[in-house]
Write an enzyme that holds these catalytic residues in place. Sequence first.
Site, PDB file in Angstrom:
ATOM      1  N   LYS A 183       0.929  -1.373  -0.045  1.00 40.19           N
ATOM      2  CA  LYS A 183       0.111  -0.115  -0.014  1.00 40.19           C
ATOM      3  C   LYS A 183       0.782   1.169  -0.186  1.00 40.19           C
ATOM      4  O   LYS A 183       1.742   1.555   1.014  1.00 40.19           O
ATOM      5  CB  LYS A 183      -0.900  -0.153   1.204  1.00 40.19           C
ATOM      6  CG  LYS A 183      -1.740   1.280   1.625  1.00 40.19           C
ATOM      7  CD  LYS A 183      -2.419   1.360   3.003  1.00 40.19           C
ATOM      8  CE  LYS A 183      -2.983   2.826   3.211  1.00 40.19           C
ATOM      9  NZ  LYS A 183      -3.643   2.734   4.511  1.00 40.19           N
ATOM     10  N   ASP A 195      -2.428  10.542   3.440  1.00 41.03           N
ATOM     11  CA  ASP A 195      -3.912  10.162   3.584  1.00 41.03           C
ATOM     12  C   ASP A 195      -4.434  11.206   4.674  1.00 41.03           C
ATOM     13  O   ASP A 195      -4.152  11.144   5.612  1.00 41.03           O
ATOM     14  CB  ASP A 195      -3.693   8.852   4.491  1.00 41.03           C
ATOM     15  CG  ASP A 195      -5.113   8.439   4.532  1.00 41.03           C
ATOM     16  OD1 ASP A 195      -6.041   8.796   3.823  1.00 41.03           O
ATOM     17  OD2 ASP A 195      -5.562   7.532   5.550  1.00 41.03           O
ATOM     18  N   LYS A 222      -9.638  13.273   8.595  1.00 42.25           N
ATOM     19  CA  LYS A 222      -9.020  12.760   9.772  1.00 42.25           C
ATOM     20  C   LYS A 222      -8.862  13.917  10.540  1.00 42.25           C
ATOM     21  O   LYS A 222      -8.959  15.276  10.253  1.00 42.25           O
ATOM     22  CB  LYS A 222      -7.756  12.249   9.667  1.00 42.25           C
ATOM     23  CG  LYS A 222      -7.519  10.893   8.797  1.00 42.25           C
ATOM     24  CD  LYS A 222      -5.849  10.492   8.686  1.00 42.25           C
ATOM     25  CE  LYS A 222      -5.731   9.443   7.875  1.00 42.25           C
ATOM     26  NZ  LYS A 222      -6.228   8.083   8.857  1.00 42.25           N
ATOM     27  N   ASP A 234       1.785   6.577   5.448  1.00 44.31           N
ATOM     28  CA  ASP A 234       0.770   5.775   5.239  1.00 44.31           C
ATOM     29  C   ASP A 234       1.237   4.939   3.882  1.00 44.31           C
ATOM     30  O   ASP A 234       0.395   4.085   3.330  1.00 44.31           O
ATOM     31  CB  ASP A 234      -0.611   6.276   4.770  1.00 44.31           C
ATOM     32  CG  ASP A 234      -1.749   5.207   5.179  1.00 44.31           C
ATOM     33  OD1 ASP A 234      -1.412   4.497   5.884  1.00 44.31           O
ATOM     34  OD2 ASP A 234      -2.795   5.811   4.625  1.00 44.31           O
ATOM     35  N   ASP A 271     -11.573   7.003   4.591  1.00 42.63           N
ATOM     36  CA  ASP A 271     -10.524   6.946   5.357  1.00 42.63           C
ATOM     37  C   ASP A 271     -10.301   5.435   5.370  1.00 42.63           C
ATOM     38  O   ASP A 271      -9.129   5.048   5.986  1.00 42.63           O
ATOM     39  CB  ASP A 271     -10.716   7.720   6.561  1.00 42.63           C
ATOM     40  CG  ASP A 271      -9.181   7.625   7.279  1.00 42.63           C
ATOM     41  OD1 ASP A 271      -8.287   7.531   6.518  1.00 42.63           O
ATOM     42  OD2 ASP A 271      -9.120   7.948   8.445  1.00 42.63           O
ATOM     43  N   GLU A 299      -9.209   3.652   2.940  1.00 38.64           N
ATOM     44  CA  GLU A 299      -8.900   3.753   1.647  1.00 38.64           C
ATOM     45  C   GLU A 299      -7.865   2.906   1.124  1.00 38.64           C
ATOM     46  O   GLU A 299      -7.786   2.316  -0.184  1.00 38.64           O
ATOM     47  CB  GLU A 299      -8.425   5.173   0.761  1.00 38.64           C
ATOM     48  CG  GLU A 299      -7.042   5.259   1.335  1.00 38.64           C
ATOM     49  CD  GLU A 299      -6.504   5.418   2.708  1.00 38.64           C
ATOM     50  OE1 GLU A 299      -5.352   5.011   3.303  1.00 38.64           O
ATOM     51  OE2 GLU A 299      -7.488   5.615   3.555  1.00 38.64           O
ATOM     52  N   ARG A 321      -7.440  -0.417   1.573  1.00 38.24           N
ATOM     53  CA  ARG A 321      -7.935  -1.663   0.891  1.00 38.24           C
ATOM     54  C   ARG A 321      -8.519  -1.252  -0.500  1.00 38.24           C
ATOM     55  O   ARG A 321      -8.473  -2.248  -1.195  1.00 38.24           O
ATOM     56  CB  ARG A 321      -8.928  -2.363   1.899  1.00 38.24           C
ATOM     57  CG  ARG A 321     -10.125  -1.431   2.161  1.00 38.24           C
ATOM     58  CD  ARG A 321     -10.997  -1.741   3.163  1.00 38.24           C
ATOM     59  NE  ARG A 321     -10.335  -1.129   4.382  1.00 38.24           N
ATOM     60  CZ  ARG A 321     -10.605  -1.235   5.848  1.00 38.24           C
ATOM     61  NH1 ARG A 321     -11.727  -2.020   6.008  1.00 38.24           N
ATOM     62  NH2 ARG A 321     -10.026  -0.859   6.846  1.00 38.24           N
TER      63      ARG A 321
END
Length: 486
Positions: A250, A255, A262, A273, A332, A334, A336
């Site tokens: 990933k 993010d 967030k 991230d 959030d 995201e 996956r």
Amino acid sequence: MKFEIETAYSGDVYVLCADPEQYVPSALDEIQSGLSAKVKPLVEASRFRGKSGQTFEFTPVDLDGVQKIILAGLGEADKVDDRSLELYGAGVVKSLLTSGAKKVSIQAAGKDAARILLGARLAAYRFDKYMTKLKDEQKPSLETVVLVTPDVDAVSTAWMPLEAASEGTYMARDLMNEPPNVLYPASYAARIKEMESIGLKVTILGEEELTKLGMLSLLGVGQGSVKESQVVCIEWNGGGDEAPLAFVGKGVCFDSGGISLKPGPNMQDMKGDMGGSAAVVGAMKALALRKAKANVVGLVGLVENMPDGNASRPGDIVTTMSGQTVENQNTDAEGRLVLCDVLWYAQETYKPKAIVDLATLTGAIIVSLGHENAGLFSNDDTLSEQLTAAGVSEGETVWRLPMSQKYDNLLKSQFADMKNIGGPAAGSITAAQFLKRFIKEGTPWAHIDIAGVAWKSGDKDATDPSWASGFGPRLLDRLVKDNFEA
């Protein structure tokens, strides 16, 4: 910094191993005849007894150029392992890095002495390229670390793959530590492309190619950013014609949470991230540097998750490359949505013998495991056991958590094949259950949630001096070395 293996001591500082059985090392006499007898009364008067972490320093007489000799406790001989050797080397470098000393010689300790150099190199890492006001005393003075051993050839042979693995860790740390205005999908992909110089094949897919492939889930994550999303494929072909092992990472370069924004405090950490992708890139570098006898492909999905007027909304439904549809209930969640498309592409394109994906995927894994272990989820007991063993061997440990149909049921959606969140309970498990839906029947797969170990503030051991830990490259490299090489 240079790391060398020699038969004789040289430099400003000499470090000798001590243990409770011999806390005044006889090796002192190799440096200067009768030195152990001269030093023994001083050591006896102190509380130094060769325990792990203890040190005793003195200034030698009539040794030109030697500022000091340090006796460093290694602990009881039967308790010395790879981790303690790494911490030993790391402790030496940490104490001397900015001391003014330029060269240190460290006495080797046993057949696994190359681990001392590994610890020293991990501890020497710095990321201060943007610091413009460092004082001289804050800058590293140490330039060379020498491991002193009578068996240079054997230790050098052991050091070669460890040095490659440490290069992978350095790469992962560098990538994670970079600010998001410097490291974004296109610039990240360009850095990976540079690794073709060490024998890797790198292919970069931009948004036009990704649209044709049907990676609408990944593209949906990045559609709120002005930065173009990318997928990068990194191939190492060292194993003949066999099917490759696939690593998938990933790579959310920043993010914000998207529309599901967030909270502001600590949002700066979200530059990390992309830690799963950094682990994959670092591992591929390590494999290439040591010329691993295996076929391995690393794939990373690189996006930014930002909240502009074009951003994906809660309630949007996207079609993944697999054809399955996903209702995006939380923008959030995201990671996956990025991984599912890259996992499918990896299987369609490379037909891998097994897949391991890594991601800073859920805060829930920190609630479960803290900052000491990564979470492991798998559909294959053998692969799970191999990863667990590799983690123990390299000090990058994983802990397996359960998966089952009952958890999978939490992903049911009224409007699509699935939703991208499963509710407040078992968040790490439902994230893994989501990814499992994109793994083809018969493909061994493991998902490693590294959200708790990718970065860490506060107390850390000396091998881990950086905000970014660089977790992953050593784990993956060891997995390949122990299980997938010809």
